[in-house]
Scaffold this motif. Structure first.
Motif, PDB file in Angstrom:
ATOM      1  N   CYS A 107       0.817  -1.222   0.000  1.00 11.26           N
ATOM      2  CA  CYS A 107       0.000   0.000   0.000  1.00 11.26           C
ATOM      3  C   CYS A 107       0.851   1.272   0.000  1.00 11.26           C
ATOM      4  O   CYS A 107       0.317   2.368  -0.191  1.00 11.26           O
ATOM      5  CB  CYS A 107      -0.953   0.005   1.183  1.00 11.26           C
ATOM      6  SG  CYS A 107      -0.139  -0.115   2.790  1.00 11.26           S
ATOM      7  N   CYS A 148      -4.147  -5.410  -1.009  1.00  7.36           N
ATOM      8  CA  CYS A 148      -3.728  -6.205   0.154  1.00  7.36           C
ATOM      9  C   CYS A 148      -3.534  -7.680  -0.185  1.00  7.36           C
ATOM     10  O   CYS A 148      -2.694  -8.346   0.429  1.00  7.36           O
ATOM     11  CB  CYS A 148      -4.757  -6.096   1.273  1.00  7.36           C
ATOM     12  SG  CYS A 148      -4.903  -4.471   2.024  1.00  7.36           S
ATOM     13  N   ARG A 180       0.797  -8.799   4.592  1.00  2.50           N
ATOM     14  CA  ARG A 180      -0.645  -8.749   4.861  1.00  2.50           C
ATOM     15  C   ARG A 180      -0.994  -9.310   6.236  1.00  2.50           C
ATOM     16  O   ARG A 180      -1.743  -8.712   7.003  1.00  2.50           O
ATOM     17  CB  ARG A 180      -1.422  -9.499   3.786  1.00  2.50           C
ATOM     18  CG  ARG A 180      -2.926  -9.407   3.942  1.00  2.50           C
ATOM     19  CD  ARG A 180      -3.650 -10.169   2.860  1.00  2.50           C
ATOM     20  NE  ARG A 180      -3.449 -11.592   2.954  1.00  2.50           N
ATOM     21  CZ  ARG A 180      -4.113 -12.394   3.794  1.00  2.50           C
ATOM     22  NH1 ARG A 180      -5.002 -11.894   4.608  1.00  2.50           N
ATOM     23  NH2 ARG A 180      -3.880 -13.686   3.816  1.00  2.50           N
TER      24      ARG A 180
END
Length: 110
Positions: free
Chosen positions: A24, A45, A51
């Motif tokens: 991200c 994600c 993650r």
């Protein structure tokens, strides 16, 4: 949503070096908090190497009643999905304790 800096609040002093490896990075943080782009945020994600670390960070933060992560997508899950995961984990732990008690009682009875 404005005001989110992408930084972990001082009240959550934890090792956050993993954030540097998050997929991200470079995206507008509002993508995870606007409630409109849920699927796009979850898509980013989905392939992220951190993650699970991100998800655990959010789960721990929420457990300590931190409001900062009770909104938005973390580890690919919405707040509602994280609540469901927390409940499932609690139920699994409760069941494991129950099985362990039954096993102990059977051993004592033998």
């Amino acid at each position: 949503m404005t005001g989110y800096t992408g930084q972990t609040p001082d009240t959550l002093a934890r090792d956050t070096d993993w954030m540097d490896d998050a997929d991200c990075q470079g995206y507008d943080p509002d993508l995870w908090f606007d409630g409109i782009s849920v699927f796009e945020a979850q898509r980013v994600c989905a392939g992220c190497v951190v993650r699970l670390t991100c998800l655990e960070h959010a789960m721990e933060s929420e457990a300590s009643t931190s409001l900062y992560s009770r909104y938005g997508i973390f580890g690919g899950l919405t707040p509602g999905e994280r609540v469901a995961l927390r409940r499932a984990r609690q139920n699994a732990a409760r069941s494991a304790r129950r099985r362990a008690r039954l096993h102990q009682l059977r051993l004592e009875a033998a």
